[in-house]
Scaffold this active site. Structure first.
Site, mmCIF file in Angstrom:
data_model
loop_
_atom_site.group_PDB
_atom_site.id
_atom_site.type_symbol
_atom_site.label_atom_id
_atom_site.label_comp_id
_atom_site.label_asym_id
_atom_site.label_seq_id
_atom_site.Cartn_x
_atom_site.Cartn_y
_atom_site.Cartn_z
ATOM 1 N N HIS A 468 -24.072 -0.531 -4.912
ATOM 2 C CA HIS A 468 -22.760 -0.915 -5.432
ATOM 3 C C HIS A 468 -22.538 -2.424 -5.356
ATOM 4 O O HIS A 468 -22.185 -3.065 -6.357
ATOM 5 C CB HIS A 468 -21.669 -0.186 -4.643
ATOM 6 C CG HIS A 468 -20.277 -0.570 -5.032
ATOM 7 N ND1 HIS A 468 -19.503 0.173 -5.885
ATOM 8 C CD2 HIS A 468 -19.510 -1.647 -4.695
ATOM 9 C CE1 HIS A 468 -18.334 -0.410 -6.059
ATOM 10 N NE2 HIS A 468 -18.313 -1.528 -5.337
ATOM 11 N N GLU A 469 -22.722 -2.984 -4.167
ATOM 12 C CA GLU A 469 -22.440 -4.407 -4.001
ATOM 13 C C GLU A 469 -23.394 -5.272 -4.816
ATOM 14 O O GLU A 469 -22.995 -6.313 -5.358
ATOM 15 C CB GLU A 469 -22.482 -4.791 -2.521
ATOM 16 C CG GLU A 469 -21.438 -4.088 -1.659
ATOM 17 C CD GLU A 469 -19.999 -4.365 -2.073
ATOM 18 O OE1 GLU A 469 -19.755 -5.341 -2.812
ATOM 19 O OE2 GLU A 469 -19.110 -3.595 -1.663
ATOM 20 N N HIS A 472 -22.090 -5.856 -8.182
ATOM 21 C CA HIS A 472 -21.188 -7.007 -8.306
ATOM 22 C C HIS A 472 -21.991 -8.308 -8.421
ATOM 23 O O HIS A 472 -21.640 -9.204 -9.196
ATOM 24 C CB HIS A 472 -20.266 -7.087 -7.091
ATOM 25 C CG HIS A 472 -19.188 -6.057 -7.058
ATOM 26 N ND1 HIS A 472 -18.382 -5.776 -8.142
ATOM 27 C CD2 HIS A 472 -18.770 -5.233 -6.060
ATOM 28 C CE1 HIS A 472 -17.504 -4.833 -7.816
ATOM 29 N NE2 HIS A 472 -17.730 -4.476 -6.556
ATOM 30 N N GLU A 497 -14.278 -2.809 -10.516
ATOM 31 C CA GLU A 497 -15.192 -1.979 -9.734
ATOM 32 C C GLU A 497 -16.076 -1.082 -10.599
ATOM 33 O O GLU A 497 -17.102 -0.571 -10.129
ATOM 34 C CB GLU A 497 -14.414 -1.103 -8.747
ATOM 35 C CG GLU A 497 -13.641 -1.868 -7.686
ATOM 36 C CD GLU A 497 -14.540 -2.626 -6.731
ATOM 37 O OE1 GLU A 497 -15.693 -2.202 -6.532
ATOM 38 O OE2 GLU A 497 -14.088 -3.644 -6.179
ATOM 39 N N TYR A 610 -9.605 1.480 -7.683
ATOM 40 C CA TYR A 610 -10.889 2.071 -7.289
ATOM 41 C C TYR A 610 -11.111 3.408 -7.982
ATOM 42 O O TYR A 610 -12.177 3.670 -8.542
ATOM 43 C CB TYR A 610 -10.948 2.244 -5.770
ATOM 44 C CG TYR A 610 -11.348 0.994 -5.029
ATOM 45 C CD1 TYR A 610 -12.676 0.577 -4.977
ATOM 46 C CD2 TYR A 610 -10.395 0.222 -4.393
ATOM 47 C CE1 TYR A 610 -13.040 -0.569 -4.298
ATOM 48 C CE2 TYR A 610 -10.747 -0.935 -3.707
ATOM 49 C CZ TYR A 610 -12.073 -1.327 -3.666
ATOM 50 O OH TYR A 610 -12.435 -2.473 -3.007
#
Length: 682
Positions: A468-469, A472, A497, A610
């Site tokens: 996930h990160e 980004h 997100e 989210y």
């Protein structure tokens, strides 16, 4: 991953893009002084224009934003990662001064006058391209929301409020970062935890008994909440965590009142109304309708899950000769994990053996390389802020053109930011000489470290977080915009997100797991049967888990979509958590909202995003899979479509446009409902 060859120009670009994090408190102060001085000169020159145009007003202001970005980001980022308290303090002070200056600048009537002149000049606006026009519109809205339409007294008061809010947010964050809780337990009190949990763990003697020190940092907190069979142990650690930072209760209360006052000055009924103007949802009603509709659907799942948890705890209490007194918040993770193990034979400790940090990181980076047609090169002896930090260069796989670089700061340490997040240290943008600035991103997390008996091993949840990160990170790396303010993750807040959430799906694909999930001792790949059981268990507890997300969103709206500036945030948090999540709080006074950093870190009136964005992420992932799964989730063609339509535009166009471009249709919630085990009602 190996280094790549490059042209002389690329080599020069690569070297010139490296940032310096080795700065002293005095260096930080000098940088702040310079940034403010340069900005004032630019603002004064722009405000003096007698014939305002896009070129002599908007371009200088936007170029100032572009150029100050990296310096600003570096010196304010260090408060989250530096081991030097003096540097952290200087970084915090720098952010306070710079934020105060930006607020003052947004209140300058002479600047607004020339920007407004461009905005209302139809001939000037008509000749602009889409991104330039969007830039002018956003500048105009920014000045309006800063109160330039107000009388001088109200405008002055609004400026004071904005400064106070900035200071409150910085103090709140610093308190959370620097005040971890700690408890001490005997080995017996930590029954259920694996041997690896105790390897290298500090101890201290309490009343003649040796006890293990357990903190409220993620690598300690999560396994205890999941695995400690003693309810008293789980309760003690959770209460300690939720009694941290009592001073933050008042800071949040002050912020709530100030936000409402600011919104009213600007003509909005509530702070949520003000915030949502620039979000996809647009109105508080749309958010509340979304939350309540989803809550109703989730309750169907959650009631059945709750019954299973209750039966399991009743049996545990009976075996211990104790009375059953209900399910509490400290029971949630424990029984969620227990039921998953019993129903699907999925044991987190077994899974961890196949997720050594080094192999998982390598595998996930390889997946991103293939998917996005990029190539990464790890930098040896990099200029970083801590020895644990890794630095990578990013290159185009097909052309060997330099793209940018990113940092990974993955392990916990004292006074470090204690969650997982990505900082866009430098945005990409078009420079005056026609070249493009190279983006830089930093991922900060707190994954388990190696012990004396094993390397760093991740839970599957950790691996999903890493996916996930890094999503980004690569949103920033792959974005290509003319103006820095639209780069990468600078999209609508309730869409930001979605790209990263979409990429979480790959962590459940057997073909993906097989590329990095190998036993840390034998090197054997994760067994197909174990993966099958993990996938089968994926939605176990989805009703209760997502209800907790609904709770956070409803709490956010309770304190921000209200006309009561004195709403009791602590009481609202505790009441809603018990009501929505279906688990009791217990009789000990706690204030969990005091470490709910989202409410003071930019997600105010936005936490719903989210789940809101997860609807879009599921739709993107479903389309991705249905069109290209036969070619593998790393299909370069699909990856380039995704990169072109979702990542590259950043915030330079409405997120709804990017979604429809990739999907080939309007988005819907069918895939999301399926993804959590609910059938679509459509």
């Amino acid at each position: 991953m190996t280094a790549v060859s490059s042209t002389a120009n690329n080599e020069s670009a690569r070297k010139g893009s490296v940032l310096n994090f080795d700065v002293s408190p005095s260096d930080i102060k000098k940088t702040v002084d310079r940034l403010i001085s340069e900005a004032k000169a630019t603002h004064d020159a722009v405000a003096a224009q007698t014939n305002p145009t896009f070129d002599n007003v908007v371009v200088p202001l936007a170029m100032r934003e572009n150029k100050r970005g990296a310096d600003y980001a570096v010196i304010t980022f260090l408060q989250n990662v530096s081991t030097d308290k003096d540097v952290r303090d200087a970084s915090t002070e720098a952010e306070e001064r710079l934020e105060a200056f930006e607020i003052e600048s947004q209140m300058r009537e002479d600047l607004y006058k020339v920007v407004h002149a461009v905005y209302t000049n139809k001939d000037e606006m008509d000749k602009l391209g889409d991104e330039d026009r969007r830039l002018v519109e956003k500048m105009e809205l920014g000045f309006q929301q800063s109160g330039l339409g107000l009388n001088s007294d109200d405008r002055s008061r609004l400026g004071e409020i904005r400064k106070q809010l900035s200071e409150l947010g910085i103090k709140f964050s610093r308190n959370v970062n620097e005040n971890d809780g700690r408890e001490t337990f005997t080995r017996e009190e930590l029954a259920g935890l694996p041997d690896s949990f105790f390897d290298g763990r500090e101890t201290e003697v309490v009343d003649g008994v040796e006890k293990y020190i357990v903190t409220t940092k993620y690598p300690d907190m999560v396994p205890v909440m999941q695995l400690a069979s003693s309810e008293r142990t789980r309760r003690r650690l959770m209460v300690t965590n939720e009694q941290r930072c009592p001073e933050n209760v008042e800071l949040m209360q002050e912020a709530i009142a100030l936000r409402l006052e600011a919104a009213r000055l600007l003509g909005y009924k509530t702070h949520a109304e003000f915030v949502l103007v620039e979000k996809m949802a647009k109105t508080p009603k749309a958010v509340m309708d979304f939350e309540h509709d989803l809550r109703g659907k989730l309750n169907e799942l959650a009631r059945g899950e709750l019954k299973e948890y209750e039966e399991a705890k009743r049996a545990d209490k009976k075996a211990a000769g104790e009375e059953y007194d209900g399910l509490f918040n400290w029971d949630f993770r424990y029984y969620a994990n227990l039921i998953k193990e019993r129903k699907h034979s999925v044991n987190e400790e077994e899974v961890k053996q196949y997720l050594p940090m080094k192999e998982v990181t390598r595998g996930i980076l390889d997946i991103y390389q293939n998917m996005l047609s990029l190539r990464f090169a790890k930098v040896e002896n990099p200029p970083v802020w801590h020895p644990d930090v890794e630095m990578y260069e990013v290159w185009e796989a097909m052309s060997n053109e330099f793209v940018g670089h990113f940092y990974l700061d993955l392990y916990p340490r004292d006074a470090k930011y204690n969650h997982a997040a990505v900082w866009p240290i430098r945005s990409g943008y078009a420079k005056e000489d026609g070249t493009h600035e190279y983006p830089v991103a930093a991922m900060v997390a707190n994954f388990p470290k190696a012990t004396s008996s094993a390397p760093a091993l991740l839970t599957h949840t950790d691996a999903i977080t890493l996916l996930h990160e890094l999503g980004h990170v690569f949103h920033g790396i792959c974005s290509l915009t003319k103006w820095g303010r639209f780069h990468g993750t600078q999209t609508e807040g309730d869409f930001v997100e979605a790209p990263s959430q979409m990429l979480e799906n790959w962590g459940w694909e057997p073909s993906v797991l097989s590329q990095f999930a190998v036993h840390y001792k034998t090197g054997e790949p994760i067994p197909a049967d174990l993966v099958k059981r993990m996938v089968a268990a994926k939605n176990e507890g989805a009703g209760l888990f997502n209800l907790r997300q609904v709770f956070f969103g409803l709490f956010d709206m309770a304190i921000h979509d209200t006309t009561d500036g004195k709403v009791d945030a602590k009481a609202a948090y505790n009441r809603l958590r018990e009501d929505v999540s279906m688990f009791k709080n217990g009789d000990t006074d706690t204030w969990g909202m005091a470490t709910f950093g989202h409410m003071m870190g930019g997600y105010d009136a936005g936490y719903y995003g989210y789940l809101w964005s997860q609807v879009f992420s599921a739709d993107i992932a479903d389309m991705y899979a249905s069109r290209f799964l036969k070619d593998g989730v790393e299909s370069p063609k699909t990856g380039m479509d995704y990169r072109r339509e979702i990542l590259r535009p950043g915030g330079s166009r409405d997120a709804s446009v990017s979604l429809e471009k990739f999907l080939g249709r309007k988005p819907n919630n069918k895939a999301f409902l399926r993804s959590i085990g609910l059938a679509s009602s459509e």
